[in-house]
Design an enzyme around this catalytic site. Structure first.
Site, short mmCIF file in Angstrom:
data_model
loop_
_atom_site.label_atom_id
_atom_site.label_comp_id
_atom_site.label_asym_id
_atom_site.label_seq_id
_atom_site.Cartn_x
_atom_site.Cartn_y
_atom_site.Cartn_z
N LEU A 145 0.77 -1.25 0.01
CA LEU A 145 -0.04 -0.04 -0.04
C LEU A 145 0.93 1.23 0.12
CD1 LEU A 145 -2.49 -0.73 2.77
CD2 LEU A 145 -3.03 -1.09 0.32
N ASP A 146 0.36 2.39 -0.56
CA ASP A 146 1.29 3.56 -0.64
C ASP A 146 1.64 3.93 0.77
OD1 ASP A 146 1.28 3.69 -3.50
OD2 ASP A 146 -0.48 4.97 -3.60
N VAL A 147 2.50 4.74 1.15
CA VAL A 147 2.79 5.12 2.29
C VAL A 147 1.53 5.98 2.99
CG1 VAL A 147 4.19 6.99 3.38
CG2 VAL A 147 5.26 5.57 2.03
N THR A 149 -1.67 5.76 2.29
CA THR A 149 -2.99 5.00 2.18
C THR A 149 -2.77 4.02 3.35
OG1 THR A 149 -3.19 5.17 -0.01
CG2 THR A 149 -4.63 3.40 0.77
N HIS A 242 -0.63 4.32 -7.72
CA HIS A 242 -1.69 5.66 -7.45
C HIS A 242 -2.83 5.30 -8.32
CE1 HIS A 242 1.68 8.57 -6.18
NE2 HIS A 242 1.62 7.75 -5.50
#
Length: 313
Positions: A145-147, A149, A242
């Site tokens: 997961l993105d930082v 999110t 993203h």
């Protein structure tokens, strides 16, 4: 510290591009150095700039300008900083895998330029034994997961589980469900966004819908319309970087709080958001050993829940 003179081939480019070009680092890392105040003017005194003045990343540097770069001590990207991660809770654990609620501001694993908390480091700090399969700094990681999110993330604890789960995510068999609060009201209220995504030509850290990008499909359905924003249930068919943020921004409905992709900063402030309103709420997978279907959910963290409370008042 090292002094550099802007060469002809980099003349007129943004400072982050120049620093990246002369020092041999990525543009993203160069931008970080500039934000940290590590890049200053050496002896260039036009337009009111004096030696020692910090360079701004958006400034365009002329040929012959001299800058001083204070390079930080190199960080070993394979080093795992073992420390507890605040608000990272275990959602499920057995002998083969562990599922966590990943808080915002936490990376999945160490990487060049990242010095913050990681899921791997937090798990080790809690005494969770994870597999050594995979690269040293990404051991056990089967998806990310993105930082910025939050939400459900799983990590393999055994070599066999790692191999099977990696293949499952490669084949897109897990069911990944996100909730996002987007600006406006998408029309239609339910549908599929099928648009290729590639790296933005003008920004190393952004992505965009573009010809020649990698295929990306996002399925969405309206949960609740609040007027200025809408809460959406989103299921990913692909997993591009993203993806949700880019797809909804391309529709003119960026995630609330996502200033990188064009969200309204005034609305973000009203809702108390300092990041995009995006949460990996549920992950459905077949257990890598037993084959049992697991459905793991993560409740909204405090900042996202508070935004909804403000809308409901």
């Amino acid at each position: 510290m090292t002094d550099y003179t802007v060469p002809t081939e980099l003349a007129g480019k943004r400072a982050d591009a120049v620093v990246a070009g002369v020092s041999g680092i990525s543009r993203t890392e160069a931008a970080g150095w500039i934000i940290d105040g590590r890049v200053t003017w050496a002896q260039y005194r036009t337009q009111g700039r004096n030696a020692g003045t910090a360079v701004k990343k958006s400034e365009r540097l002329p040929e012959g300008a001299q800058i001083t770069v204070d390079e930080p001590e190199p960080v070993d990207p394979t080093h795992i900083e073992v420390e507890p991660v605040q608000d990272m809770t275990l959602l499920y654990e057995d002998t083969d895998l562990v599922a966590v609620h990943k808080p915002v501001g936490v990376a999945a694993h160490p990487s060049p330029g990242w010095r913050g908390a990681t899921v791997i480091g937090g798990l080790i700090a809690q005494g969770v034994q994870i597999t050594t399969s995979g690269a040293q700094e990404r051991r056990g990681i089967v998806h990310r997961l993105d930082v910025g999110t939050s939400g459900v993330m799983i990590v393999a604890k055994t070599e066999r589980a790692y191999s099977i789960l990696k293949e499952a995510f490669r084949n897109r068999t897990p069911a990944k469900t996100y909730h996002a609060l987007v600006q406006g009201l998408p029309d239609p209220h339910e549908g599929t966004i099928d648009a290729p995504i590639g790296r933005h030509p003008g920004h190393d850290w952004r992505f965009a819908v573009m010809d020649g990008g990698r295929p990306a499909r996002t399925h969405y359905q309206l949960i609740k319309a609040y007027g200025r924003v809408s809460l959406m249930d989103i299921r990913l068919e692909t997993g591009r970087t993203h993806q949700i943020r880019v797809h909804f921004a391309a529709l003119g409905h960026p995630c609330a709080g996502d200033l990188t992709y064009g969200a309204d900063p005034h609305l973000a402030a009203e809702l108390g958001l300092t990041r995009q309103w995006l949460h990996a709420v549920e992950l459905g997978i077949d257990h890598p050993i037993s084959g049992e279907r697991l459905t793991i959910r993560s409740e909204y963290p405090q900042d996202l829940a508070e935004s909804l409370r403000l809308l409901d008042d």
